[in-house]
Design a protein around this motif. Sequence first.
Motif, PDB file in Angstrom:
ATOM      1  N   ASP A 127       0.810  -1.227   0.000  1.00 30.86           N
ATOM      2  CA  ASP A 127       0.000   0.000   0.000  1.00 30.86           C
ATOM      3  C   ASP A 127       0.844   1.278   0.000  1.00 30.86           C
ATOM      4  OD1 ASP A 127       0.797   0.576   2.669  1.00 30.86           O
ATOM      5  OD2 ASP A 127      -1.014  -0.277   3.538  1.00 30.86           O
ATOM      6  N   GLY A 128       2.178   1.093   0.022  1.00 28.14           N
ATOM      7  CA  GLY A 128       3.061   2.246  -0.072  1.00 28.14           C
ATOM      8  C   GLY A 128       3.448   2.869   1.243  1.00 28.14           C
ATOM      9  N   SER A 129       2.929   2.366   2.357  1.00 27.52           N
ATOM     10  CA  SER A 129       3.276   2.948   3.653  1.00 27.52           C
ATOM     11  C   SER A 129       4.675   2.540   4.103  1.00 27.52           C
ATOM     12  CB  SER A 129       2.237   2.547   4.713  1.00 27.52           C
ATOM     13  OG  SER A 129       2.160   1.136   4.850  1.00 27.52           O
ATOM     14  N   VAL A 130       5.203   1.451   3.548  1.00 28.44           N
ATOM     15  CA  VAL A 130       6.591   1.060   3.770  1.00 28.44           C
ATOM     16  C   VAL A 130       7.327   1.238   2.452  1.00 28.44           C
ATOM     17  CG1 VAL A 130       8.181  -0.807   4.346  1.00 28.44           C
ATOM     18  CG2 VAL A 130       6.027  -0.579   5.601  1.00 28.44           C
ATOM     19  N   LYS A 131       8.295   2.118   2.426  1.00 29.21           N
ATOM     20  CA  LYS A 131       9.060   2.396   1.211  1.00 29.21           C
ATOM     21  C   LYS A 131      10.435   1.764   1.331  1.00 29.21           C
ATOM     22  CE  LYS A 131       9.950   4.450  -2.740  1.00 29.21           C
ATOM     23  NZ  LYS A 131      11.229   3.730  -2.965  1.00 29.21           N
ATOM     24  N   VAL A 132      10.748   0.856   0.422  1.00 34.32           N
ATOM     25  CA  VAL A 132      12.045   0.170   0.437  1.00 34.32           C
ATOM     26  C   VAL A 132      12.959   0.840  -0.585  1.00 34.32           C
ATOM     27  CG1 VAL A 132      13.229  -2.034   0.306  1.00 34.32           C
ATOM     28  CG2 VAL A 132      10.840  -1.960   1.042  1.00 34.32           C
TER      29      VAL A 132
END
Length: 331
Positions: free
Chosen positions: A315-320
Amino acid sequence: MIRFTSGVFCAVIAAAITVASAVAEPAIIYSVGGKFDGSFNESAYSGVKRFQDETGSVVREFELERDAQSLQALRNFASRGFEPVVAIGFNQANALAQMAPDFPETDFAIVDMFVDRPNVRSYVFKEQEGAYIGGLLAAMASKSGTIGFVGGMDIPIVRRFLCGYKQGALAVNPDIRVLFNMTGDTPAAFADPVRGGELAMGQIRQGADVIIQAAGGTGIGVLQKAADAGILGMGTDSNQNGLHPGKVLTSIRKRVDNAVFDSFMAAREGTFTPGVRVLGVAEGGMDWVLDDNNRDLISPDMKAAAEAAIAGISDGSVKVHDVVTEGACPF
């Protein structure tokens, strides 16, 4: 299955890949290291097998013994009407880019690299996303506070994996120590299990108690030495949990099988189009494996953390961080 072993290469492959019918059949050229390398190539073969089982179709196969064979193998398959012709591995990109314009009506695909040609479909992966989950699980499993990483050829794809692994581990333990080594600077670095074992032992002596391999066939040696030393290994590309049951924490799969199957089915259904397919966690391109071989190693907290990471990445809340598009690894 075709495998070149000796004699004149062109004559062997030309004789071996005679078209069996008027219907176009797909063809695949595996990277150096063998179809049953237990890793990257074998994941590709899983896609071939799935396609064969579901459609009853024949797939023509060729295993490279050295990169120099790629151009001739691609040319021979294309000239005999096979379609699509799928190249496995970044090391075939130059050959495909050179040869594809000679067969503008033939559909080609390549897995693990982008080739900008109007008749080529390129499948690339967000390795960093799967590696993040691996690092998270490694840090949660580690008792020593030191984990390891053994890569194959020192290339951006492997560096991308390393950075994601570091980021996931640091998300769990900001003080964790991540050791890493690359095996070499040529494609042979993906086919040297002895050297992989040596590098793993070096990290074990420095205190690593979980080591991931991102090294293709070289990684088989990493997992063997980890199991022998009584620490945990971590597989990649294929599900490698069963190589050493109870000694492989998990496997971070790059779904090469899905890419191969997708390319074959698209050609079969007449929907094959060129361009780039980017496959990450959300697209089913990267995942981790929980099965009977490692179930006792994964606690409920670890499973919940991995699932939360997958949801956050999707969902984009964790950006790697991606070292290929965003620059050097900040971790």
